[in-house]
Scaffold this active site. Sequence first.
Site, PDB file in Angstrom:
ATOM      1  N   HIS A  72       0.850  -1.196   0.000  1.00  0.00           N
ATOM      2  CA  HIS A  72       0.000   0.000   0.000  1.00  0.00           C
ATOM      3  C   HIS A  72       0.883   1.242   0.000  1.00  0.00           C
ATOM      4  CE1 HIS A  72      -4.014  -1.779   1.701  1.00  0.00           C
ATOM      5  NE2 HIS A  72      -3.524  -2.487   0.695  1.00  0.00           N
ATOM      6  N   TYR A 200      -8.598   5.297   8.631  1.00  0.00           N
ATOM      7  CA  TYR A 200      -8.662   5.593  10.063  1.00  0.00           C
ATOM      8  C   TYR A 200      -9.645   6.740  10.221  1.00  0.00           C
ATOM      9  CZ  TYR A 200      -4.312   2.914  10.793  1.00  0.00           C
ATOM     10  OH  TYR A 200      -3.361   1.932  10.868  1.00  0.00           O
ATOM     11  N   PRO A 292      -3.126  -0.305  19.321  1.00  0.00           N
ATOM     12  CA  PRO A 292      -2.993  -0.745  17.927  1.00  0.00           C
ATOM     13  C   PRO A 292      -3.130   0.378  16.896  1.00  0.00           C
ATOM     14  CG  PRO A 292      -5.079  -1.484  18.869  1.00  0.00           C
ATOM     15  CD  PRO A 292      -4.293  -0.893  19.989  1.00  0.00           C
ATOM     16  N   LYS A 296       1.915  -0.608  15.291  1.00  0.00           N
ATOM     17  CA  LYS A 296       3.340  -0.700  15.594  1.00  0.00           C
ATOM     18  C   LYS A 296       3.756  -1.950  16.380  1.00  0.00           C
ATOM     19  CE  LYS A 296       4.804   2.863  13.537  1.00  0.00           C
ATOM     20  NZ  LYS A 296       4.777   2.380  12.172  1.00  0.00           N
ATOM     21  N   TYR A 384       4.576   6.267  10.253  1.00  0.00           N
ATOM     22  CA  TYR A 384       3.654   5.160   9.971  1.00  0.00           C
ATOM     23  C   TYR A 384       4.359   4.046   9.187  1.00  0.00           C
ATOM     24  CZ  TYR A 384      -0.623   2.632   8.907  1.00  0.00           C
ATOM     25  OH  TYR A 384      -1.579   1.658   8.830  1.00  0.00           O
TER      26      TYR A 384
HETATM   27  P1  RFL Z   1       3.009 -12.614  21.202  1.00  0.00           P
HETATM   28  O1  RFL Z   1       2.471 -12.628  19.822  1.00  0.00           O
HETATM   29  O2  RFL Z   1       2.090 -12.306  22.324  1.00  0.00           O
HETATM   30  O3  RFL Z   1       3.693 -14.036  21.447  1.00  0.00           O
HETATM   31  C1  RFL Z   1       4.129 -14.452  22.733  1.00  0.00           C
HETATM   32  C2  RFL Z   1       4.069 -15.954  22.781  1.00  0.00           C
HETATM   33  O4  RFL Z   1       4.544 -16.399  24.059  1.00  0.00           O
HETATM   34  C3  RFL Z   1       3.700 -17.426  24.536  1.00  0.00           C
HETATM   35  N1  RFL Z   1       3.815 -17.465  26.003  1.00  0.00           N
HETATM   36  C4  RFL Z   1       4.559 -18.380  26.660  1.00  0.00           C
HETATM   37  N2  RFL Z   1       5.302 -19.413  26.234  1.00  0.00           N
HETATM   38  C5  RFL Z   1       5.946 -20.165  27.176  1.00  0.00           C
HETATM   39  N3  RFL Z   1       5.845 -19.930  28.519  1.00  0.00           N
HETATM   40  C6  RFL Z   1       5.108 -18.904  28.989  1.00  0.00           C
HETATM   41  N4  RFL Z   1       5.015 -18.676  30.305  1.00  0.00           N
HETATM   42  C7  RFL Z   1       4.426 -18.071  28.045  1.00  0.00           C
HETATM   43  N5  RFL Z   1       3.615 -16.997  28.161  1.00  0.00           N
HETATM   44  C8  RFL Z   1       3.267 -16.640  26.916  1.00  0.00           C
HETATM   45  C9  RFL Z   1       2.308 -17.042  24.046  1.00  0.00           C
HETATM   46  O5  RFL Z   1       1.431 -18.161  23.972  1.00  0.00           O
HETATM   47  C10 RFL Z   1       2.637 -16.469  22.672  1.00  0.00           C
HETATM   48  O6  RFL Z   1       2.571 -17.442  21.654  1.00  0.00           O
HETATM   49  O7  RFL Z   1       4.260 -11.600  21.345  1.00  0.00           O
HETATM   50  P2  RFL Z   1       5.369 -11.195  20.256  1.00  0.00           P
HETATM   51  O8  RFL Z   1       5.950 -12.418  19.589  1.00  0.00           O
HETATM   52  O9  RFL Z   1       6.268 -10.253  20.960  1.00  0.00           O
HETATM   53  O10 RFL Z   1       4.586 -10.425  19.099  1.00  0.00           O
HETATM   54  C11 RFL Z   1       3.951  -9.193  19.355  1.00  0.00           C
HETATM   55  C12 RFL Z   1       2.703  -9.035  18.467  1.00  0.00           C
HETATM   56  O11 RFL Z   1       1.919 -10.206  18.589  1.00  0.00           O
HETATM   57  C13 RFL Z   1       1.870  -7.807  18.863  1.00  0.00           C
HETATM   58  O12 RFL Z   1       2.703  -6.711  19.152  1.00  0.00           O
HETATM   59  C14 RFL Z   1       0.885  -7.383  17.732  1.00  0.00           C
HETATM   60  O13 RFL Z   1      -0.072  -8.363  17.520  1.00  0.00           O
HETATM   61  C15 RFL Z   1       0.200  -6.072  18.086  1.00  0.00           C
HETATM   62  N6  RFL Z   1      -0.793  -5.660  17.085  1.00  0.00           N
HETATM   63  C16 RFL Z   1      -0.407  -5.043  15.907  1.00  0.00           C
HETATM   64  N7  RFL Z   1       0.898  -4.875  15.614  1.00  0.00           N
HETATM   65  C17 RFL Z   1       1.289  -4.324  14.425  1.00  0.00           C
HETATM   66  O14 RFL Z   1       2.511  -4.178  14.203  1.00  0.00           O
HETATM   67  N8  RFL Z   1       0.378  -3.926  13.467  1.00  0.00           N
HETATM   68  C18 RFL Z   1      -0.949  -4.084  13.668  1.00  0.00           C
HETATM   69  O15 RFL Z   1      -1.707  -3.779  12.748  1.00  0.00           O
HETATM   70  C19 RFL Z   1      -1.397  -4.624  14.946  1.00  0.00           C
HETATM   71  N9  RFL Z   1      -2.701  -4.794  15.182  1.00  0.00           N
HETATM   72  C20 RFL Z   1      -2.158  -5.872  17.321  1.00  0.00           C
HETATM   73  C21 RFL Z   1      -3.088  -5.408  16.336  1.00  0.00           C
HETATM   74  C22 RFL Z   1      -2.609  -6.518  18.472  1.00  0.00           C
HETATM   75  C23 RFL Z   1      -3.957  -6.706  18.678  1.00  0.00           C
HETATM   76  N10 RFL Z   1      -4.340  -7.399  19.868  1.00  0.00           N
HETATM   77  C24 RFL Z   1      -5.387  -8.309  19.961  1.00  0.00           C
HETATM   78  C25 RFL Z   1      -3.487  -7.362  21.048  1.00  0.00           C
HETATM   79  C26 RFL Z   1      -4.442  -5.575  16.528  1.00  0.00           C
HETATM   80  C27 RFL Z   1      -4.883  -6.205  17.712  1.00  0.00           C
HETATM   81  C28 RFL Z   1      -6.370  -6.311  17.867  1.00  0.00           C
HETATM   82  C1  PHB Z   2      -5.419  -4.748  11.255  1.00  0.00           C
HETATM   83  O1  PHB Z   2      -5.616  -4.917  10.045  1.00  0.00           O
HETATM   84  O2  PHB Z   2      -5.656  -5.646  12.092  1.00  0.00           O
HETATM   85  C2  PHB Z   2      -4.912  -3.450  11.740  1.00  0.00           C
HETATM   86  C3  PHB Z   2      -4.489  -2.505  10.811  1.00  0.00           C
HETATM   87  C4  PHB Z   2      -4.015  -1.274  11.260  1.00  0.00           C
HETATM   88  C5  PHB Z   2      -3.980  -0.999  12.604  1.00  0.00           C
HETATM   89  C6  PHB Z   2      -4.391  -1.945  13.532  1.00  0.00           C
HETATM   90  C7  PHB Z   2      -4.866  -3.184  13.094  1.00  0.00           C
HETATM   91  O3  PHB Z   2      -3.538   0.224  13.010  1.00  0.00           O
END
Ligand code: RFL
Ligand code: PHB
Length: 389
Positions: A72, A200, A292, A296, A384
């Site tokens: 994009h 957004y 979110p 980032k 961004y």
């Molecule tokens: P994770 O993905 O939470 O993975 C951690 C792993 O550790 C395991 N774990 C354990 N394993 C062994 N022993 C234990 N005691 C443990 N405790 C936990 C867990 O089961 C898991 O598998 O962390 P990691 O790898 O640092 O990755 C981070 C990302 O997942 C997170 O920052 C993003 O998902 C955040 N996020 C977004 N990030 C972006 O860059 N762009 C986005 O568009 C974006 N959208 C989002 C998001 C996060 C969201 N939620 C639900 C939090 C949208 C949402 C809705």
């Molecule tokens: C997503 O597609 O899940 C998403 C995209 C942009 C954001 C957060 C989540 O800022």
Amino acid sequence: MKTQVAIIGGGPSGLLLSQLLNKAGISTVVLERKSRDYVLSRIRAGVLEWGTVEMLRKAGAGARMDAEGAAHGGCYLASDGAMFRVDFNAFLGRNVMVYGQTEVTKDLYAAQDAIGATILHEVDDVVLHDLTTASPRVTFTQNGQSHAFTCDFVAGCDGFHGISRPSIPAEVRHEFEKVYPFGWLGVLSRTPPVRHELIYAAHARGFALCSMRNPMLSRHYIQVPLTDRVEDWSDARFWDELKARLPAEVAADLVTGPSIEKSIAPLRSFVTEPMRWGRLFLCGDAAHIVPPTGAKGLNLAVSDIHYLSDGLIQFYTQGDPAGIDAYSERALARIWQAMRFSWSLTTMMHRFPDSSDYDRRMQDAELAGLMQSEAAQRAWAENYTGLPY
Ligand code: RFL
Ligand code: PHB
């Protein structure tokens, strides 16, 4: 059992670190609390900075992303009816890649399988010992049996609720936190995205985001009170509310359909300093959480892994600890920039329950300033699409 680097957590940060280290000939063991199917069922991030794209390619896990992801060159910001586009390509010659975290994780697992990496799933009771010695020990249980191994370093990649961060004594940790008074309701649906790029939208009824995974899979979010539960939101109520918050011409084009996933996530900013204690390094959500809004979270996890994998490879190949010694400081410098961007975008775009008329005028003025100023849009696009590593 012995390994060079023990990695706690098999999310994107743990898998990417394991992949980069294995490719450099450094042995790892990944311990993951959940099953692989569970990890792959989590719907999370959707937008990859270009630095993340390049890291996945470097790890040998970028082929499907390059074939199926969508580059994009811009995105839209809307405010009570008015909408404008920030053109990343025109300002910076850069894109972001729309490719879901679920797919990134799937590709990293496939790459790890292909090189025969060790990933143990459904492990419990992980405890880290002797972290300030040259030979840390990790104990855990799997299928009711106790296990132990020693290593040179531990990477805490176990997310916000993991055990790595609390393994650092409380008196050493300096934690910074801001909790926002609302959450995001996210809905995945097999419907075409309403526009080719993300929207957004700030609105008097609350924030809304139109995102996507592919041409027939949309991901939408709306700001909701923290007291709301998923059961409060029928599909019909969700679509009506989303339409009410979008500019009329966008709402008119929105194709609705049954939800295939629906969840509510709270919004929080959190950082712990330092990100290293003895031989333990914290990475990704284990060390920091962003709301979110700026997309980032996953991207910061990847930049942490960039600094840590470089440092560990420098240590093992040249005997030089400079990179691992600088890890915490380097990672944190970039993290605080992303924290500021995510906080500022969250503050500008959401309705706060206790905001005054004055606060709302400030939000309007900030958005209008961004809409009117090319310089402001360029700075926004730099943040961004991702600051340099
Ligand atoms: P994770 O993905 O939470 O993975 C951690 C792993 O550790 C395991 N774990 C354990 N394993 C062994 N022993 C234990 N005691 C443990 N405790 C936990 C867990 O089961 C898991 O598998 O962390 P990691 O790898 O640092 O990755 C981070 C990302 O997942 C997170 O920052 C993003 O998902 C955040 N996020 C977004 N990030 C972006 O860059 N762009 C986005 O568009 C974006 N959208 C989002 C998001 C996060 C969201 N939620 C639900 C939090 C949208 C949402 C809705
Ligand atoms: C997503 O597609 O899940 C998403 C995209 C942009 C954001 C957060 C989540 O800022």
